[in-house]
Design an enzyme around this catalytic site. Structure first.
Site, PDB file in Angstrom:
ATOM      1  N   GLU A 147       4.024  -6.379   2.151  1.00  0.00           N
ATOM      2  CA  GLU A 147       3.812  -6.872   0.782  1.00  0.00           C
ATOM      3  C   GLU A 147       3.789  -5.734  -0.228  1.00  0.00           C
ATOM      4  OE1 GLU A 147       1.030 -10.792   1.501  1.00  0.00           O
ATOM      5  OE2 GLU A 147       0.097  -8.849   1.224  1.00  0.00           O
ATOM      6  N   ARG A 164      -5.364   2.162 -15.988  1.00  0.00           N
ATOM      7  CA  ARG A 164      -5.568   2.842 -14.702  1.00  0.00           C
ATOM      8  C   ARG A 164      -6.256   4.203 -14.815  1.00  0.00           C
ATOM      9  NH1 ARG A 164      -1.962   4.277 -11.700  1.00  0.00           N
ATOM     10  NH2 ARG A 164      -3.016   3.876  -9.739  1.00  0.00           N
ATOM     11  N   TYR A 205       0.964  -2.267 -12.202  1.00  0.00           N
ATOM     12  CA  TYR A 205      -0.436  -2.356 -12.622  1.00  0.00           C
ATOM     13  C   TYR A 205      -0.664  -1.812 -14.034  1.00  0.00           C
ATOM     14  CZ  TYR A 205      -0.827  -3.122  -7.592  1.00  0.00           C
ATOM     15  OH  TYR A 205      -0.656  -3.604  -6.312  1.00  0.00           O
ATOM     16  N   TYR A 240      -9.460   4.154 -12.550  1.00  0.00           N
ATOM     17  CA  TYR A 240      -9.418   4.874 -11.266  1.00  0.00           C
ATOM     18  C   TYR A 240      -9.274   6.385 -11.428  1.00  0.00           C
ATOM     19  CZ  TYR A 240      -7.467   0.281  -9.847  1.00  0.00           C
ATOM     20  OH  TYR A 240      -7.222  -1.036  -9.633  1.00  0.00           O
ATOM     21  N   GLY A 264       0.764  -1.243   0.000  1.00  0.00           N
ATOM     22  CA  GLY A 264       0.000   0.000   0.000  1.00  0.00           C
ATOM     23  C   GLY A 264       0.791   1.287   0.000  1.00  0.00           C
ATOM     24  N   CYS A 319     -10.977   2.476 -29.403  1.00  0.00           N
ATOM     25  CA  CYS A 319     -12.270   3.042 -29.805  1.00  0.00           C
ATOM     26  C   CYS A 319     -13.099   3.344 -28.569  1.00  0.00           C
ATOM     27  CB  CYS A 319     -12.998   2.085 -30.732  1.00  0.00           C
ATOM     28  SG  CYS A 319     -12.081   1.821 -32.223  1.00  0.00           S
ATOM     29  N   GLU A 320     -12.552   4.182 -27.752  1.00  0.00           N
ATOM     30  CA  GLU A 320     -13.152   4.671 -26.507  1.00  0.00           C
ATOM     31  C   GLU A 320     -12.571   6.063 -26.357  1.00  0.00           C
ATOM     32  OE1 GLU A 320     -14.935   3.001 -23.969  1.00  0.00           O
ATOM     33  OE2 GLU A 320     -15.045   1.193 -25.191  1.00  0.00           O
TER      34      GLU A 320
HETATM   35  C1  PLP Z   1      -3.054  -8.582  -0.452  1.00  0.00           C
HETATM   36  C2  PLP Z   1      -2.274  -7.530  -1.133  1.00  0.00           C
HETATM   37  N1  PLP Z   1      -0.992  -7.335  -0.760  1.00  0.00           N
HETATM   38  C3  PLP Z   1      -0.226  -6.408  -1.366  1.00  0.00           C
HETATM   39  C4  PLP Z   1      -0.720  -5.610  -2.374  1.00  0.00           C
HETATM   40  C5  PLP Z   1       0.190  -4.604  -3.022  1.00  0.00           C
HETATM   41  O1  PLP Z   1      -0.207  -3.309  -2.776  1.00  0.00           O
HETATM   42  P1  PLP Z   1       0.653  -2.080  -3.300  1.00  0.00           P
HETATM   43  O2  PLP Z   1       0.903  -2.290  -4.737  1.00  0.00           O
HETATM   44  O3  PLP Z   1      -0.195  -0.907  -3.028  1.00  0.00           O
HETATM   45  O4  PLP Z   1       1.923  -2.051  -2.489  1.00  0.00           O
HETATM   46  C6  PLP Z   1      -2.041  -5.757  -2.777  1.00  0.00           C
HETATM   47  C7  PLP Z   1      -2.592  -4.915  -3.834  1.00  0.00           C
HETATM   48  O5  PLP Z   1      -3.733  -4.875  -4.166  1.00  0.00           O
HETATM   49  C8  PLP Z   1      -2.838  -6.755  -2.138  1.00  0.00           C
HETATM   50  O6  PLP Z   1      -4.115  -6.949  -2.500  1.00  0.00           O
END
Ligand code: PLP
Length: 425
Positions: free
Chosen positions: A277, A317, A377, A321, A235, A349-350
């Protein structure tokens, strides 16, 4: 010395000429620096920790090799991501298998490969896994994902830790559901997990989440469970635009570790192993996308559209978003006198707007345009909309460049098409 825009030591115009456009360009040097910033922050805090790179961000076999060589772990969220990792030679013991709706085949696959951790997302999944492990007589270490009820300030669609979320066990039910593993023969609770959302610029929601998780950790220990780790998810936000706030992992991680030490002491529980993560903060700044400018359309008195040879199929994206990106014209200096406000559009085509409003130095057909910070992403969310071929991905390391993923061919687009007998001549 080139006048062209340089990314990770490479002349981007030369890369576009050599590999064609649209082109995803990833820098191994930046990827490794971003991973090492996180590892160093944990080391300096003296924590017992692990880093699970979030594979959904950007994954292919080469990327798995980079992750493996950094000695960190990998979060996969589907059978496809798991297969990619195993096929690349990634050690399954370092894989953490996620997913809010894993199916039977994926759970069997994860058990078959003996992944290090499965993150259980629901009561249903716990029941499934219990049955499967009994049948196979195979032990498995699990974490439980909980939604800690924290609302992080980020886009609504990437907030995942609030109570009203499809992800994880509601906090109010977590203790009882996790407690059931005490009676299970093969499902062993190693820890708990939360992921409160993505592109978060503020430390506070993370610190709050760590407190909620420590409370649950204490409750589970007192219930006689033998867990040792808390996974706080990813995150960490990155500045897509110059004016965006930036999240400093180097200062945040030691702060978070100290906070958790203090909270653990107050609660009289042993300090858990901390797992994070990160995805975006590792991969986004390590990538750019190169395009060639095609049509430039000026609507007198209104605006100028600069169309590039990719768009929402390689970067969904902005459409998904409302995400913002910065860009440069690679073959022209950022000369203030030449700057014009334009909209950068894709070729789908959008309406397919990549950048709604940006100042660029008099863009013309044939220019090479780089959209910045596209390493996360983008490739992983790409589609074949309009039957566009997915771009190639190249990897830069020092002064070397090589293909990481081939550009799709027209043949690739039709290789899975079948013509039912009644449509044949
Ligand atoms: C379970 C989980 N861990 C880690 C991440 C990675 O998040 P970020 O790319 O914001 O670090 C995500 C992203 O959706 C996730 O769903």
């Amino acid at each position: 010395m080139t006048e062209n825009f340089v990314f990770s030591g490479h002349d981007t115009v030369a890369l576009a000429q050599k590999y064609g456009t649209p082109l995803y360009v990833m820098s191994e040097d930046i990827l490794r620096a971003n991973i090492n910033r996180i590892k160093d922050a944990f080391e300096s805090a003296g924590a017992v920790y692990d880093v699970n790179y979030a594979g959904k961000t950007f994954l292919n076999m080469g990327m798995c090799r980079i992750i493996e060589s950094e000695g960190i772990s990998l979060d996969v969220a589907s059978g496809g991501e798991l297969y990619t990792a195993v096929k690349s030679g990634f050690n399954p013991a370092r894989i953490c298998f996620h997913g809010s709706n894993k199916n039977q085949a994926e759970l069997e696959m994860a058990l078959g490969y003996k992944v290090g951790r499965i993150v259980i997302d629901s009561e249903w999944e716990l029941e499934r896994l219990q049955l499967l492990t009994e049948e196979l007589e195979q032990p498995v270490k699990v974490l439980f994902r909980v939604s800690p009820g924290i609302e992080a300030h980020t886009h609504e669609l990437i907030q995942t830790g609030k109570l009203d979320s499809k992800f994880g066990l509601p906090l109010s039910q977590a203790r009882e559901i996790i407690g059931r593993t005490k009676e299970m023969n093969y499902v062993e609770t190693a820890g708990i997990h939360c992921h409160i959302g993505s592109q978060i610029a503020d430390e506070k929601p993370f610190l709050l989440a760590s407190e909620v998780m420590l409370d649950l950790y204490k409750a589970l220990l007192s219930d006689g469970l033998n867990l040792t780790e808390i996974n706080l998810g990813g995150g960490f936000g990155i500045p897509y635009l110059k004016e965006d706030p930036s999240f400093d992992v180097t200062s945040y991680i030691p702060k978070m570790v100290d906070h958790m030490r203090e909270m653990a002491e107050q609660r009289e529980v042993p300090m858990p192993k901390i797992v994070v993560e990160p995805g975006r903060s590792v991969a986004a700044p390590a990538g750019i996308t190169l395009y060639t400018v095609g049509t430039v359309k000026e609507i007198p008195g209104l605006k100028k559209y600069v169309s590039v040879d990719g768009g929402m199929a390689d970067n969904p994206r902005p459409a998904l978003y409302g995400a913002d990106y910065d860009a440069v014209i690679c073959n022209k200096p950022q000369d203030e006198a030449l700057m014009e406000e334009v909209t950068v559009s894709g070729k789908a085509c959008e309406t397919d707007t990549l950048i709604k409003s940006i100042k660029l130095p008099s863009p013309q057909s044939g220019d090479t345009l780089a959209v910045l910070h596209t390493g996360a992403y983008n490739y992983s969310m790409a589609s074949n909309y309009n039957r566009f071929r997915r771009p190639a991905v190249i990897l830069l390391k020092g002064d070397q460049s090589a293909v990481l993923v081939e550009r799709e061919s027209f043949e690739d687009l039709v290789k899975n098409d079948r013509i039912p007998s009644w449509l044949e001549d």
